[in-house]
Design an enzyme around this catalytic site. Structure first.
Site, PDB file in Angstrom:
ATOM      1  N   LYS A 296       0.815  -1.190   0.000  1.00 41.86           N
ATOM      2  CA  LYS A 296       0.000   0.000   0.000  1.00 41.86           C
ATOM      3  C   LYS A 296       0.866   1.265   0.000  1.00 41.86           C
ATOM      4  CE  LYS A 296      -3.311  -2.172   3.168  1.00 41.86           C
ATOM      5  NZ  LYS A 296      -3.824  -2.089   4.545  1.00 41.86           N
ATOM      6  N   GLY A 297       2.134   1.085   0.408  1.00 40.65           N
ATOM      7  CA  GLY A 297       2.984   2.239   0.707  1.00 40.65           C
ATOM      8  C   GLY A 297       3.172   3.227  -0.431  1.00 40.65           C
TER       9      GLY A 297
ATOM     10  N   ASP B  36       7.620   2.823  -2.283  1.00 39.06           N
ATOM     11  CA  ASP B  36       7.774   3.900  -1.298  1.00 39.06           C
ATOM     12  C   ASP B  36       9.198   4.020  -0.777  1.00 39.06           C
ATOM     13  OD1 ASP B  36       7.592   1.485   0.117  1.00 39.06           O
ATOM     14  OD2 ASP B  36       6.150   2.216   1.589  1.00 39.06           O
TER      15      ASP B  36
ATOM     16  N   ASP C 290      14.563  -0.440   1.399  1.00 38.25           N
ATOM     17  CA  ASP C 290      15.151  -0.642   2.720  1.00 38.25           C
ATOM     18  C   ASP C 290      16.200  -1.754   2.578  1.00 38.25           C
ATOM     19  OD1 ASP C 290      15.048  -0.124   5.615  1.00 38.25           O
ATOM     20  OD2 ASP C 290      14.070  -2.060   5.807  1.00 38.25           O
TER      21      ASP C 290
ATOM     22  N   LYS D 176      16.878   4.034   1.628  1.00 30.76           N
ATOM     23  CA  LYS D 176      17.519   3.887   2.951  1.00 30.76           C
ATOM     24  C   LYS D 176      18.732   2.979   2.751  1.00 30.76           C
ATOM     25  CE  LYS D 176      14.644   3.147   6.650  1.00 30.76           C
ATOM     26  NZ  LYS D 176      13.928   2.281   7.634  1.00 30.76           N
TER      27      LYS D 176
ATOM     28  N   PHE E  22      13.095   5.025  11.304  1.00 34.65           N
ATOM     29  CA  PHE E  22      11.791   4.587  10.833  1.00 34.65           C
ATOM     30  C   PHE E  22      10.977   5.776  10.342  1.00 34.65           C
ATOM     31  CE2 PHE E  22       7.800   2.587  10.316  1.00 34.65           C
ATOM     32  CZ  PHE E  22       8.184   1.341   9.838  1.00 34.65           C
TER      33      PHE E  22
ATOM     34  N   ASP F  21       3.755   3.650   6.453  1.00 35.84           N
ATOM     35  CA  ASP F  21       3.028   3.396   7.704  1.00 35.84           C
ATOM     36  C   ASP F  21       3.916   2.804   8.788  1.00 35.84           C
ATOM     37  OD1 ASP F  21       3.367   0.785   6.440  1.00 35.84           O
ATOM     38  OD2 ASP F  21       1.995   0.049   7.973  1.00 35.84           O
TER      39      ASP F  21
ATOM     40  N   ARG G 190      -0.119   6.778   7.301  1.00 34.10           N
ATOM     41  CA  ARG G 190      -0.005   6.858   5.833  1.00 34.10           C
ATOM     42  C   ARG G 190      -0.552   8.184   5.301  1.00 34.10           C
ATOM     43  NH1 ARG G 190       1.335   1.730   3.895  1.00 34.10           N
ATOM     44  NH2 ARG G 190       0.331  -0.033   4.916  1.00 34.10           N
TER      45      ARG G 190
HETATM   46  P1  IMP Z   1      12.643  -4.180   2.036  1.00 37.58           P
HETATM   47  O1  IMP Z   1      12.308  -5.485   1.405  1.00 37.58           O
HETATM   48  O2  IMP Z   1      13.396  -4.343   3.326  1.00 37.58           O
HETATM   49  O3  IMP Z   1      13.355  -3.205   1.110  1.00 37.58           O
HETATM   50  O4  IMP Z   1      11.270  -3.590   2.519  1.00 37.58           O
HETATM   51  C1  IMP Z   1      10.630  -2.604   1.885  1.00 37.58           C
HETATM   52  C2  IMP Z   1       9.276  -2.385   2.501  1.00 37.58           C
HETATM   53  O5  IMP Z   1       9.358  -2.312   3.929  1.00 37.58           O
HETATM   54  C3  IMP Z   1       8.733  -1.067   2.056  1.00 37.58           C
HETATM   55  O6  IMP Z   1       7.950  -1.210   0.931  1.00 37.58           O
HETATM   56  C4  IMP Z   1       7.966  -0.586   3.253  1.00 37.58           C
HETATM   57  O7  IMP Z   1       6.636  -1.060   3.190  1.00 37.58           O
HETATM   58  C5  IMP Z   1       8.632  -1.229   4.448  1.00 37.58           C
HETATM   59  N1  IMP Z   1       9.567  -0.292   5.121  1.00 37.58           N
HETATM   60  C6  IMP Z   1      10.906  -0.359   5.166  1.00 37.58           C
HETATM   61  N2  IMP Z   1      11.429   0.674   5.859  1.00 37.58           N
HETATM   62  C7  IMP Z   1      10.376   1.411   6.271  1.00 37.58           C
HETATM   63  C8  IMP Z   1      10.261   2.639   7.016  1.00 37.58           C
HETATM   64  O8  IMP Z   1      11.237   3.283   7.467  1.00 37.58           O
HETATM   65  N3  IMP Z   1       8.998   3.089   7.215  1.00 37.58           N
HETATM   66  C9  IMP Z   1       7.888   2.444   6.753  1.00 37.58           C
HETATM   67  N4  IMP Z   1       7.942   1.310   6.040  1.00 37.58           N
HETATM   68  C10 IMP Z   1       9.184   0.806   5.811  1.00 37.58           C
HETATM   69 MG    MG Z   2       4.773  -1.125   4.958  1.00 38.70          MG
END
Ligand code: IMP
Ligand code: MG
Length: 190
Positions: free
Chosen positions: A42-43, A104, A107, A135, A156, A163, A169
């Site tokens: 949803k992000g 969004d 990470d 990030k 965060f 969210d 959000r």
């Molecule tokens: P990844 O697979 O670790 O890159 O995760 C990415 C997903 O984790 C994003 O699409 C977000 O939904 C969530 N996420 C990672 N870091 C944050 C943050 O700082 N705030 C909110 N959601 C996050």
């Molecule tokens: Mg999320």
């Protein structure tokens, strides 16, 4: 400012300006082409809807949305992606299309890396990644965004679609959530 937010990183105005620039960059790269802009729910819902309106008229933009949560029922989980489910969600084929995936935040990168590999197997004409936030310090997968709006530290982040436990959000800005609200839970909330 919301009382749970420690500080604002990027204001509504700063986001609007940066999304406009990103839209211009994409428009220059895809002038005269048809693209399929895929928002990851949803992000990325807020980012995607602003980004598509920042594209020039000479880019023909079709949009689609996919869900990609790392828990529960989803087309993407545990490093695997169900491309039949993704195609069902998009309602179209991926083969031969110019795809831009809008997310969004990058990470660890594991989610987008999984999605990217799944899309590439479907032989798109091209595939690029566009993220609102990068990030970098948290990166585990070898993935770099083709377009990005802002870098963020390993904190965060909430707002503008992002969210914490489905809250925040709706905030129009991007901010850092107060630490005491998420400490000890950071690995359980994605
Ligand atoms: P990844 O697979 O670790 O890159 O995760 C990415 C997903 O984790 C994003 O699409 C977000 O939904 C969530 N996420 C990672 N870091 C944050 C943050 O700082 N705030 C909110 N959601 C996050
Ligand atoms: Mg999320």
């Amino acid at each position: 400012m919301h009382e749970d937010v420690e500080r604002i990183l990027y204001s509504e105005e700063e986001i609007r300006a940066k999304v406009a620039l990103t839209g211009k960059a994409i428009s220059a790269d895809y002038k005269g082409k048809d693209i399929l802009l895929v928002g990851v729910l949803k992000g990325a819902v807020v980012f995607t809807s602003d980004l598509m309106r920042a594209l020039d008229n000479d880019v023909n933009c079709e949009i689609g949305f996919i869900t990609a949560r790392s828990y529960g029922k989803s087309a993407v989980s545990g490093g695997k992606v169900d491309m039949d489910d993704i195609k069902r969600q998009l309602g179209c084929e991926i083969k031969g299309r110019h795809i831009i995936i809008a997310e969004d935040i990058l990470d660890s990168g594991l989610t987008l890396d999984t999605i990217k590999k799944g899309f590439l197997k479907e032989s798109p004409a091209s595939l690029k990644i566009c993220v609102l936030l990068d990030k970098k310090a948290a990166r585990k997968a070898d993935i770099t965004p083709d377009y990005k709006c802002f870098d963020v530290e390993n904190e965060f982040i909430v707002g503008y679609g992002l969210d914490y436990a489905e809250r925040y959000r709706c905030l129009p800005y991007i901010g850092v959530l107060k630490k005491e609200l998420y400490e000890n839970a950071i690995n359980t909330i994605k």
